[in-house]
Design a protein around this motif. Structure first.
Motif, PDB file in Angstrom:
ATOM      1  N   ASP A 178       2.622   5.567  10.366  1.00 50.06           N
ATOM      2  CA  ASP A 178       2.677   5.004   8.891  1.00 50.06           C
ATOM      3  C   ASP A 178       4.218   5.441   8.252  1.00 50.06           C
ATOM      4  O   ASP A 178       4.893   6.262   8.588  1.00 50.06           O
ATOM      5  N   ASP A 179       4.298   4.635   7.029  1.00 47.69           N
ATOM      6  CA  ASP A 179       5.502   4.742   6.290  1.00 47.69           C
ATOM      7  C   ASP A 179       6.760   4.879   7.275  1.00 47.69           C
ATOM      8  O   ASP A 179       7.756   5.482   6.893  1.00 47.69           O
ATOM      9  N   GLU A 237       2.940  -3.051   4.606  1.00 48.93           N
ATOM     10  CA  GLU A 237       2.346  -2.416   3.583  1.00 48.93           C
ATOM     11  C   GLU A 237       2.849  -3.017   2.375  1.00 48.93           C
ATOM     12  O   GLU A 237       4.254  -3.457   2.360  1.00 48.93           O
TER      13      GLU A 237
HETATM   14 MG    MG Z   1       1.403   3.592   4.725  1.00 46.34          MG
END
Ligand code: MG
Ligand code: C2E
Ligand code: MG
Ligand code: MG
Length: 292
Positions: A178-179, A237
């Motif tokens: 993520d990220d 995202e």
């Molecule tokens: Mg994220």
């Protein structure tokens, strides 16, 4: 020195800071109460993830909200850091995992559900067993569970977390980074992680039409190229409009999430959203049609 340091400390304690601390402690007390006596205050919302080329829904990310009895809905950005720093996250994650798997088991199709994990969860060597038992309790095959981790949650203590990651991967779950792009992410390090998916951080996606558009394009191109080389899926995202979606498609991004596609939805609303898409004439083509 003692006296001087004490003096400085006291001088730094402005009323505003005390107020912040008091707020935090009050919230923490309420968090403990909710966890021990009313877990129904924690509710998951589901944000659809779509295949950007076909428009098909691949699954959803489960995002926790806290319906506080007097303060209303509290966002995870507020209480998750508090839960992480106090260890309460060890009680929240199993709760989220169970709720997400229970919900996923009820979806008609082979949709995936993604659950966010924190550093403390990854440092817990019993996590893989707990995940395995939750999967079998709800009858969900492991490949339908995506576990979202961050670079910093792995890097805190790689010797502790790497065996946990490999065990989760061996169960058949998919690990998602993520990220991505906001941490240390050296290339060799990405290769060593047993992940199947990288999520391009919202900040780069939002930057596509901003001041840093050239560097955002270069970065996203770099990530999708690297992911393709390593055989990883990419998820963008924070897709907030069609123009961004078009650019991401051009940059070779596979999957996406964002307000333009759908906001996170309460469980019943997500089920309705899926059903409505399936009953429309050309659900798979709709997105591509819009993109042209
Ligand atoms: Mg994220
Ligand atoms: P995340 O995992 O990166 O989740 C994506 C966040 O971006 C979500 O915020 C989502 O609502 C928001 N978002 C989605 N599409 C868009 C968009 O188009 N534009 C913008 N500006 N934002 C968008 P949310 O739900 O407030 O969650 C924030 C963070 O809290 C999550 O970031 C995740 O790190 C953490 N979190 C949420 N649920 C959990 C959980 O169950 N466990 C743990 N450990 N962390 C969680
Ligand atoms: Mg996430
Ligand atoms: Mg994020």
């Amino acid at each position: 020195y003692e006296a001087k340091n004490k003096g400085v400390t006291i001088a730094l304690h402005t009323p505003a800071m005390d107020q912040g601390r008091i707020e935090r402690l009050a919230l923490l007390a309420d968090l403990r109460v909710a966890l021990t006596s009313d877990q129904s205050q924690f509710v998951l919302h589901y944000q659809p993830k779509l295949d950007l080329r076909t428009g098909q829904v691949t699954g959803a990310e489960a995002l926790v909200r806290w319906n506080h009895p007097t303060r209303g809905t509290i966002a995870p950005d507020v209480f998750i850091p508090l839960a992480e720093s106090t260890g309460l996250i060890e009680q929240i994650t199993p709760l989220v995992l169970d709720a997400a798997l229970r919900e996923c088991a009820g979806w008609d199709e082979d949709l995936t559900v993604a659950v966010n994990l924190s550093a403390r969860n990854l440092a817990d060597s019993s996590l893989p067993e707990r995940v395995a038992s939750a999967l079998s309790r709800f009858g969900v095959p492991a490949h339908r569970l995506i576990l979202e981790i961050t670079e910093s949650s792995v890097m805190g203590d790689p010797e502790q977390t790497m065996p946990v990651l490999h065990a989760l991967r061996n169960l058949g779950t998919c690990l998602s980074l993520d990220d991505f792009g906001t941490g240390y992410s050296s290339l060799s390090y990405l290769q060593r992680l047993p992940v199947g998916e990288v999520k391009i951080d919202r900040s780069f996606v939002l930057g596509l039409f901003g001041e840093d558009d050239a560097s955002s394009v270069a970065l996203i191109r770099g990530i999708t190229g690297l992911a393709a080389t390593l055989g990883l899926r990419t998820v963008a995202e924070g897709i907030e409009d069609q123009a961004v979606l078009d650019v991401l498609l051009g940059l070779g991004c596979d999957t996406g999430q964002g307000y333009h596609l759908s906001r996170p939805l309460a469980a019943p609303a997500f089920r309705q959203w899926i059903a409505a898409r399936n009953h429309s004439a050309y659900p798979a083509l709709r997105l591509l049609g819009e993109a042209r």
